[in-house]
Design a protein around this motif. Structure first.
Motif, PDB file in Angstrom:
ATOM      1  N   PHE A  68       0.911  -1.235   0.076  1.00  0.00           N
ATOM      2  CA  PHE A  68      -0.183  -0.089   0.037  1.00  0.00           C
ATOM      3  C   PHE A  68       0.791   1.251  -0.044  1.00  0.00           C
ATOM      4  N   PHE A  69       0.868   2.046  -0.930  1.00  0.00           N
ATOM      5  CA  PHE A  69       1.678   3.335  -1.149  1.00  0.00           C
ATOM      6  C   PHE A  69       0.533   4.311  -1.590  1.00  0.00           C
ATOM      7  N   ARG A  70      -0.352   4.887  -0.744  1.00  0.00           N
ATOM      8  CA  ARG A  70      -1.565   5.675  -1.146  1.00  0.00           C
ATOM      9  C   ARG A  70      -1.351   7.091  -0.605  1.00  0.00           C
ATOM     10  N   ASN A  71      -1.521   8.048  -1.384  1.00  0.00           N
ATOM     11  CA  ASN A  71      -1.345   9.347  -1.059  1.00  0.00           C
ATOM     12  C   ASN A  71      -0.222   9.624  -0.505  1.00  0.00           C
ATOM     13  N   VAL A  72       1.019   9.064  -0.826  1.00  0.00           N
ATOM     14  CA  VAL A  72       2.491   9.201  -0.540  1.00  0.00           C
ATOM     15  C   VAL A  72       3.143   9.991  -1.563  1.00  0.00           C
ATOM     16  N   ALA A  73       3.038   9.155  -2.771  1.00  0.00           N
ATOM     17  CA  ALA A  73       3.826   9.725  -3.961  1.00  0.00           C
ATOM     18  C   ALA A  73       3.641  11.127  -4.259  1.00  0.00           C
ATOM     19  N   ILE A  74       2.487  11.681  -4.162  1.00  0.00           N
ATOM     20  CA  ILE A  74       2.044  12.978  -4.517  1.00  0.00           C
ATOM     21  C   ILE A  74       3.060  14.028  -3.820  1.00  0.00           C
ATOM     22  N   TYR A  75       3.423  13.743  -2.787  1.00  0.00           N
ATOM     23  CA  TYR A  75       4.240  14.599  -1.785  1.00  0.00           C
ATOM     24  C   TYR A  75       5.989  14.426  -2.300  1.00  0.00           C
ATOM     25  N   LEU A  76       6.326  13.234  -3.048  1.00  0.00           N
ATOM     26  CA  LEU A  76       7.597  13.148  -3.292  1.00  0.00           C
ATOM     27  C   LEU A  76       8.250  13.661  -4.475  1.00  0.00           C
ATOM     28  N   SER A  77       9.367  13.907  -4.602  1.00  0.00           N
ATOM     29  CA  SER A  77      10.140  14.300  -5.731  1.00  0.00           C
ATOM     30  C   SER A  77      10.020  13.232  -6.904  1.00  0.00           C
ATOM     31  N   PRO A  78       9.969  13.597  -8.083  1.00  0.00           N
ATOM     32  CA  PRO A  78       9.948  12.726  -8.983  1.00  0.00           C
ATOM     33  C   PRO A  78      11.048  11.642  -9.237  1.00  0.00           C
ATOM     34  N   ASP A 138      12.500   5.529  -7.943  1.00  0.00           N
ATOM     35  CA  ASP A 138      13.187   4.894  -6.879  1.00  0.00           C
ATOM     36  C   ASP A 138      12.210   3.813  -6.064  1.00  0.00           C
ATOM     37  N   ALA A 139      10.946   4.561  -5.564  1.00  0.00           N
ATOM     38  CA  ALA A 139      10.234   3.963  -4.780  1.00  0.00           C
ATOM     39  C   ALA A 139       9.495   2.689  -5.541  1.00  0.00           C
ATOM     40  N   TYR A 140       9.089   2.949  -6.855  1.00  0.00           N
ATOM     41  CA  TYR A 140       8.136   2.006  -7.575  1.00  0.00           C
ATOM     42  C   TYR A 140       9.175   0.937  -8.172  1.00  0.00           C
ATOM     43  N   ARG A 141      10.404   1.416  -8.483  1.00  0.00           N
ATOM     44  CA  ARG A 141      11.478   0.082  -8.620  1.00  0.00           C
ATOM     45  C   ARG A 141      11.662  -0.912  -7.539  1.00  0.00           C
ATOM     46  N   GLU A 142      11.931  -0.194  -6.337  1.00  0.00           N
ATOM     47  CA  GLU A 142      11.968  -1.027  -4.977  1.00  0.00           C
ATOM     48  C   GLU A 142      10.928  -2.003  -4.593  1.00  0.00           C
ATOM     49  N   PHE A 143       9.795  -1.063  -4.880  1.00  0.00           N
ATOM     50  CA  PHE A 143       8.586  -2.132  -4.535  1.00  0.00           C
ATOM     51  C   PHE A 143       8.223  -3.225  -5.434  1.00  0.00           C
TER      52      PHE A 143
END
Length: 317
Positions: free
Chosen positions: A209-219, A224-229
């Motif tokens: 679950f990675f909800r309403n977090v990426a909207i606050y992160l740098s591109p 990196d997060a999606y690659r690690e997930f």
């Protein structure tokens, strides 16, 4: 280094360390945070801003002023239905199998506790005992509150009507405390979403679950997060984001076609990303009802989804 120059440099350092994308209100929020920190430390705001060696120690406290912890129980109810269906299929197919669910950027814990409650309500205690639920957040204060597991009425504003009877006990005033059987099912850690995921073995997680977090992160951090997930998810494992979040790279993830347009399955390893992260697009939102089956005597999928517009804090079971 003083004045706005010192504050700008401090905010740049925080953005690099946290991966957050600076917002327009950061300067004002950070200034208020620095005032509180200066009082506690017996120093001045200017002294804090002009001493870069102390900035790493400021990060945990300032994050509570710079981040948005807007969350509540059973937010986007349809995601929990979909997850429990997937876990039921996995656990039923192999009686010896376990499962793991990661709530990345879990804030104050409502999301991972909702996962535990949904599994217990639909599949029972034995199934919950086979599911490892992890919650991580970069804010030490958020994790402290998650571990305390005490919530006010606002955290239950979209909670299902059946939630209070078995899963909470009355606290002081209008607060409610998560029941022990749910608290024991969730483990919390402080950590950056990417760095925490990097500690997990490859192909060891069934859903993120990675909800309403990426909207606050740098591109770059989103990539990196999606690659690690993708690395930690088993092939076919679920990535569940919010309708407003940036879409993951389609070389790594396939859209399952859920009405929320925000549930993806991890593709098998071997793909290399060659696409930028698309800009955010809002989905249609979860359906209001859906037929399904449940264990005898437990809430149905429809009842898990049904939520009043505003729910009071749970009564003592």
């Amino acid at each position: 280094m003083s004045g706005e120059g010192g504050l700008d440099a401090l905010l740049d350092a925080i953005a690099r360390a946290s991966g957050l994308s600076p917002r327009d209100d950061w300067a004002d929020q950070a200034s208020r945070g620095l005032e509180h920190i200066a009082v506690r430390r017996g120093t001045t705001v200017e002294a804090l801003k002009r001493e870069p060696a102390t900035w790493p120690s400021l990060l945990p406290e300032l994050l509570d002023h710079l981040t948005v912890r807007e969350t509540f129980f059973f937010r986007h109810n349809g995601h929990f239905d979909f997850l429990v269906d997937a876990l039921h299929a996995r656990l039923s197919a192999d009686p010896l199998a376990g499962a793991c669910v990661l709530s990345a950027g879990c804030a104050t814990g409502e999301e991972p506790y909702s996962i535990a409650i949904a599994v217990h309500a639909r599949l029972g205690a034995n199934a919950l005992a086979r599911v490892r639920i992890l919650g991580s957040d970069i804010s030490p204060e958020a994790i402290r509150r998650a571990r305390a597991a005490v919530y006010g009425a606002w955290a239950f504003r979209e909670a299902p009507a059946w939630l209070s009877a078995s899963y909470f006990r009355r606290g002081e005033g209008t607060s409610a405390e998560v029941a022990d059987l749910v608290r024991r099912a969730v483990n919390f850690d402080v950590g950056h979403v990417v760095h925490h995921a990097a500690t997990l073995p490859a192909a060891s997680v069934d859903a993120v679950f990675f909800r309403n977090v990426a909207i606050y992160l740098s591109p770059s951090v989103i990539v990196d997060a999606y690659r690690e997930f993708h690395r930690v998810l088993r092939p076919g494992g679920l990535l569940i984001v919010a309708p407003a979040d940036p879409r993951p790279n389609t070389a790594f993830f396939a859209d399952v076609g859920h009405d929320s347009t925000s549930i993806y399955r991890a593709r098998a390893p071997g793909f290399e990303p060659d696409q930028p992260v698309p800009s955010s697009r809002r989905g249609r939102g979860p359906r209001s009802s859906r037929a399904g089956h449940a264990a005898v005597g437990r809430p149905t999928r429809a009842s898990v989804r049904a939520a009043p517009a505003r729910a009071a804090a749970p009564a003592r079971p």
